[in-house]
Motif scaffolding. Structure first.
Motif, short mmCIF file in Angstrom:
data_model
loop_
_atom_site.label_atom_id
_atom_site.label_comp_id
_atom_site.label_asym_id
_atom_site.label_seq_id
_atom_site.Cartn_x
_atom_site.Cartn_y
_atom_site.Cartn_z
N GLU A 141 21.01 47.25 0.08
CA GLU A 141 20.83 47.88 1.39
C GLU A 141 21.79 47.29 2.41
N SER A 142 22.01 45.99 2.34
CA SER A 142 22.93 45.35 3.27
C SER A 142 24.34 45.88 3.09
N SER A 143 24.72 46.06 1.82
CA SER A 143 26.06 46.60 1.53
C SER A 143 26.18 48.04 2.02
N GLN A 144 25.14 48.84 1.78
CA GLN A 144 25.15 50.23 2.26
C GLN A 144 25.18 50.29 3.78
N ALA A 145 24.44 49.40 4.42
CA ALA A 145 24.38 49.37 5.88
C ALA A 145 25.76 49.06 6.46
N LEU B 150 22.78 59.80 8.64
CA LEU B 150 21.80 58.75 8.93
C LEU B 150 20.43 59.34 9.25
N ARG B 151 20.45 60.42 10.03
CA ARG B 151 19.19 61.02 10.46
C ARG B 151 18.49 61.74 9.31
N ASN B 152 19.24 62.50 8.53
CA ASN B 152 18.64 63.36 7.50
C ASN B 152 18.27 62.61 6.22
N SER B 153 18.99 61.54 5.92
CA SER B 153 18.73 60.82 4.67
C SER B 153 17.78 59.65 4.85
N GLY B 154 17.46 59.30 6.07
CA GLY B 154 16.61 58.14 6.31
C GLY B 154 17.36 56.82 6.23
N SER B 155 18.69 56.88 6.17
CA SER B 155 19.49 55.66 6.02
C SER B 155 19.52 54.82 7.29
N LEU B 156 19.02 55.37 8.38
CA LEU B 156 18.99 54.61 9.63
C LEU B 156 18.17 53.32 9.47
N ILE C 255 17.27 46.60 16.22
CA ILE C 255 16.54 47.59 17.02
C ILE C 255 17.46 48.16 18.11
N GLY C 256 18.32 47.31 18.65
CA GLY C 256 19.25 47.77 19.68
C GLY C 256 20.18 48.84 19.15
N LEU C 257 20.67 48.66 17.90
CA LEU C 257 21.56 49.64 17.29
C LEU C 257 20.82 50.92 16.99
N GLN C 258 19.61 50.81 16.46
CA GLN C 258 18.81 52.01 16.17
C GLN C 258 18.55 52.81 17.44
N ASN C 259 18.22 52.12 18.52
CA ASN C 259 17.93 52.81 19.78
C ASN C 259 19.18 53.48 20.35
#
Length: 266
Positions: free
Chosen positions: A49-53, A130-136, A142-146
């Motif tokens: 997940e870290s690599s994908q992120a 990111l939005r459609n696949s749930g990869s967010l 949290i700052g980046l997500q917001n």
């Protein structure tokens, strides 16, 4: 006659009971094996997940950065259009509509002919992924997500604003252009369509053509209506810039800032 049957005697197996400590040790070893397997799998997923992120963050950064450059270009074009609209409004107020100034048709072209090229259309392919696949969820900040969520909202509002501009063009400026504009002038400017109009006018901002050009249907041309239409178009452009483009610039900057902070991107 009596037949004797062989009788096989099975030896009696005697299992000695293990001490309770051995059972405890075996149970503990099984527990440790399962636990270590669980932690190993969790660590593997975390690394994946870290690599994908990081890969998604890099792609998102490139997308948002390219859009910031694109936005700057559209703002330059909008300012040039506003300057030309201002000239057009002053000209039609009291200048000659028969003996046209050499600046009149370049101004006419900018005011009513330059439309879609000044619109900023965001490239949000990675955001949609990111939005459609749930990869967010891969982004732990949290700052980046917001900031990404805010950018999504701003883009939706901006697309709606572009649609409103398109509706105004189709309903008002295009009919005006079709009635009064001398398209022969633009044919000369673009070399019969071989060069995009915006490229041609940027290369030759004072282009006049090889013959005098006129306002078509001049007897129906109303100075006041033409000036008011141009003024309304300018007002729409300014509102788009101040309310929608500025909001996008701020949201885009926040995303880039959060990505730099979380993933050391530049």
């Amino acid at each position: 006659m009596t037949t004797k049957m062989e009788v096989h005697h099975h030896p009696q197996l005697h299992h000695e009971k293990k001490p309770w400590k051995e059972y405890l040790l075996e149970g503990l070893m099984i527990f440790l094996a399962v636990t270590m397997g669980f932690f190993a799998e969790t660590a593997r997923e975390s690394i994946s997940e870290s690599s994908q992120a990081k890969e998604l963050a890099r792609s998102l950064y490139q997308e948002a950065y390219a859009d910031s450059i694109n936005m700057a270009y559209r703002l330059t074009l909008r300012q040039a259009k506003e300057d030309q609209i201002y000239y057009f409004r002053r000209y039609v107020k009291d200048s000659s509509l028969v003996n046209l100034s050499p600046r009149f048709y370049p101004s006419f072209f900018w005011t009513f002919g330059v439309v879609s090229v000044i619109q900023f259309t965001p490239n949000d392919g990675i955001l949609n992924q990111l939005r459609n696949s749930g990869s967010l969820r891969y982004f732990k900040s949290i700052g980046l997500q917001n900031s990404i969520s805010r950018l999504n909202v701003v883009i939706l509002n901006l697309r709606n604003r572009n649609s409103q501009e398109d509706a105004f063009v189709e309903g008002f400026t295009r009919p005006f252009l079709q009635k009064y504009y001398d398209f022969d002038w633009e044919d000369e400017l673009t070399q019969q369509g071989r060069i995009p109009g915006i490229d041609a006018i940027e290369k030759s901002p004072a282009f006049t053509g090889t013959r005098p050009h006129t306002i078509r249907n001049l007897k129906d041309f109303d100075r006041s209506d033409a000036g008011a239409l141009a003024a309304h178009f300018m007002l729409i452009s300014r509102i788009t810039k101040l309310l929608f483009y500025e909001s996008y610039i701020k949201a885009n900057h926040e995303v880039l800032q959060e990505l730099r902070k979380s993933y050391d991107l530049n």
